[in-house]
Motif scaffolding. Structure first.
Motif, short mmCIF file in Angstrom:
data_model
loop_
_atom_site.label_atom_id
_atom_site.label_comp_id
_atom_site.label_asym_id
_atom_site.label_seq_id
_atom_site.Cartn_x
_atom_site.Cartn_y
_atom_site.Cartn_z
N GLN A 1 -7.79 -55.33 25.17
CA GLN A 1 -7.00 -55.66 26.35
C GLN A 1 -6.82 -54.43 27.25
O GLN A 1 -6.92 -54.54 28.48
CB GLN A 1 -5.64 -56.21 25.93
CG GLN A 1 -5.73 -57.60 25.34
CD GLN A 1 -4.43 -58.08 24.71
OE1 GLN A 1 -3.55 -57.29 24.40
NE2 GLN A 1 -4.34 -59.38 24.50
N GLU A 2 -6.61 -53.27 26.65
CA GLU A 2 -6.47 -52.04 27.44
C GLU A 2 -7.79 -51.70 28.13
O GLU A 2 -7.81 -51.29 29.29
CB GLU A 2 -6.00 -50.88 26.56
CG GLU A 2 -4.56 -51.00 26.11
CD GLU A 2 -3.57 -51.10 27.26
OE1 GLU A 2 -3.69 -50.32 28.23
OE2 GLU A 2 -2.68 -51.97 27.21
N LYS B 1 -8.32 -53.93 31.14
CA LYS B 1 -7.49 -53.48 32.28
C LYS B 1 -8.16 -52.32 33.00
O LYS B 1 -8.23 -52.29 34.24
CB LYS B 1 -6.11 -53.07 31.81
CG LYS B 1 -5.20 -54.21 31.43
CD LYS B 1 -3.85 -53.67 30.98
CE LYS B 1 -3.01 -54.76 30.33
NZ LYS B 1 -1.76 -54.22 29.80
N THR C 1 -3.31 -56.46 10.82
CA THR C 1 -2.94 -55.26 11.57
C THR C 1 -4.16 -54.70 12.29
O THR C 1 -4.10 -54.35 13.47
CB THR C 1 -2.34 -54.19 10.63
OG1 THR C 1 -1.19 -54.76 9.99
CG2 THR C 1 -1.93 -52.95 11.39
N GLN D 1 -6.87 -56.33 13.17
CA GLN D 1 -7.25 -57.26 14.23
C GLN D 1 -6.34 -57.11 15.44
O GLN D 1 -6.81 -57.13 16.58
CB GLN D 1 -7.21 -58.70 13.72
CG GLN D 1 -8.32 -59.02 12.75
CD GLN D 1 -8.16 -60.40 12.11
OE1 GLN D 1 -7.12 -61.04 12.24
NE2 GLN D 1 -9.19 -60.84 11.41
N ASN D 2 -5.05 -56.96 15.20
CA ASN D 2 -4.11 -56.78 16.31
C ASN D 2 -4.41 -55.50 17.07
O ASN D 2 -4.32 -55.47 18.30
CB ASN D 2 -2.66 -56.77 15.80
CG ASN D 2 -2.20 -58.14 15.36
OD1 ASN D 2 -2.77 -59.15 15.75
ND2 ASN D 2 -1.17 -58.19 14.54
N GLN D 3 -4.76 -54.44 16.35
CA GLN D 3 -5.10 -53.18 17.02
C GLN D 3 -6.37 -53.32 17.85
O GLN D 3 -6.46 -52.80 18.95
CB GLN D 3 -5.25 -52.06 15.99
CG GLN D 3 -3.94 -51.63 15.38
CD GLN D 3 -4.11 -50.62 14.25
OE1 GLN D 3 -5.20 -50.41 13.74
NE2 GLN D 3 -3.01 -49.98 13.88
N GLU D 4 -7.37 -54.04 17.31
CA GLU D 4 -8.61 -54.26 18.05
C GLU D 4 -8.35 -55.08 19.32
O GLU D 4 -8.89 -54.78 20.37
CB GLU D 4 -9.66 -54.95 17.18
CG GLU D 4 -10.29 -54.04 16.15
CD GLU D 4 -11.02 -52.86 16.77
OE1 GLU D 4 -11.91 -53.08 17.63
OE2 GLU D 4 -10.72 -51.72 16.39
N VAL D 5 -7.54 -56.12 19.21
CA VAL D 5 -7.20 -56.95 20.37
C VAL D 5 -6.49 -56.11 21.41
O VAL D 5 -6.80 -56.18 22.61
CB VAL D 5 -6.34 -58.17 19.95
CG1 VAL D 5 -5.73 -58.86 21.16
CG2 VAL D 5 -7.18 -59.16 19.15
N SER D 6 -5.58 -55.27 20.97
CA SER D 6 -4.85 -54.41 21.89
C SER D 6 -5.79 -53.41 22.57
O SER D 6 -5.71 -53.20 23.78
CB SER D 6 -3.75 -53.65 21.13
OG SER D 6 -3.07 -52.79 21.99
N LYS D 7 -6.72 -52.84 21.82
CA LYS D 7 -7.69 -51.90 22.39
C LYS D 7 -8.57 -52.62 23.42
O LYS D 7 -8.86 -52.07 24.48
CB LYS D 7 -8.57 -51.30 21.30
CG LYS D 7 -7.88 -50.28 20.44
CD LYS D 7 -8.83 -49.77 19.37
CE LYS D 7 -8.15 -48.84 18.39
NZ LYS D 7 -9.07 -48.38 17.33
#
Length: 142
Positions: free
Chosen positions: A37-38, A41, A27, A29-35
């Motif tokens: 990616q944002e 952008k 969880t 790691q997924n949050q870090e990847v999402s951060k």
């Protein structure tokens, strides 16, 4: 009886997923990847506004005038110096991929968030895959 067994299995499954540290790590790691990616952008927008005229759309810059960001040994080896250059400007000689650059990059007036975002964009563009998630905290500490 079947209902009790199903409830028991459900409770055990829930408890084991809550106590499994790998579940939390995934969880996180997924949050870090999402951060990241944002941030990338947002960094693209900053790059297109502030950097593209010198370093070009492909990140290759102009040899002996504006250093490349794509496959740049300086960027890979000198992340702190690169962040400082974006934040404060740069007016000293640097060597990038064996070529000397001695121009001036004026301070761009970017916020710490914008500096972090554009660094994350650069670190993950044009074949770069520099595993250094630049945060606002890291930038503000420089």
């Amino acid at each position: 009886m079947k209902t009790l067994i199903i409830i028991g299995i459900s409770v055990l499954t829930y408890i084991s997923s809550r106590s499994n540290p790998n579940t939390h790590n995934l969880t996180d790691q997924n949050q870090e990847v999402s951060k990241l990616q944002e941030s990338i952008k947002r960094g693209l927008v900053v790059y297109e506004d502030m950097c593209i005229n010198c370093h070009l759309t492909n990140g290759l810059g102009v040899e002996k005038v504006y250093p490349p960001l794509a496959n740049s040994d300086y960027l890979i080896e000198k992340q702190i110096e690169s962040i400082k250059a974006i934040k404060y400007g740069l007016s000293e000689e640097i060597i990038v991929n064996g070529i000397t650059y001695n121009g001036t990059m004026t301070p761009l007036g970017l916020s710490d968030q914008e500096v972090a975002d554009v660094m994350n964009y650069i670190n993950n563009s044009w074949g770069n895959s520099i595993e250094n998630f630049v945060t606002v905290k890291k930038v503000s500490e420089l």
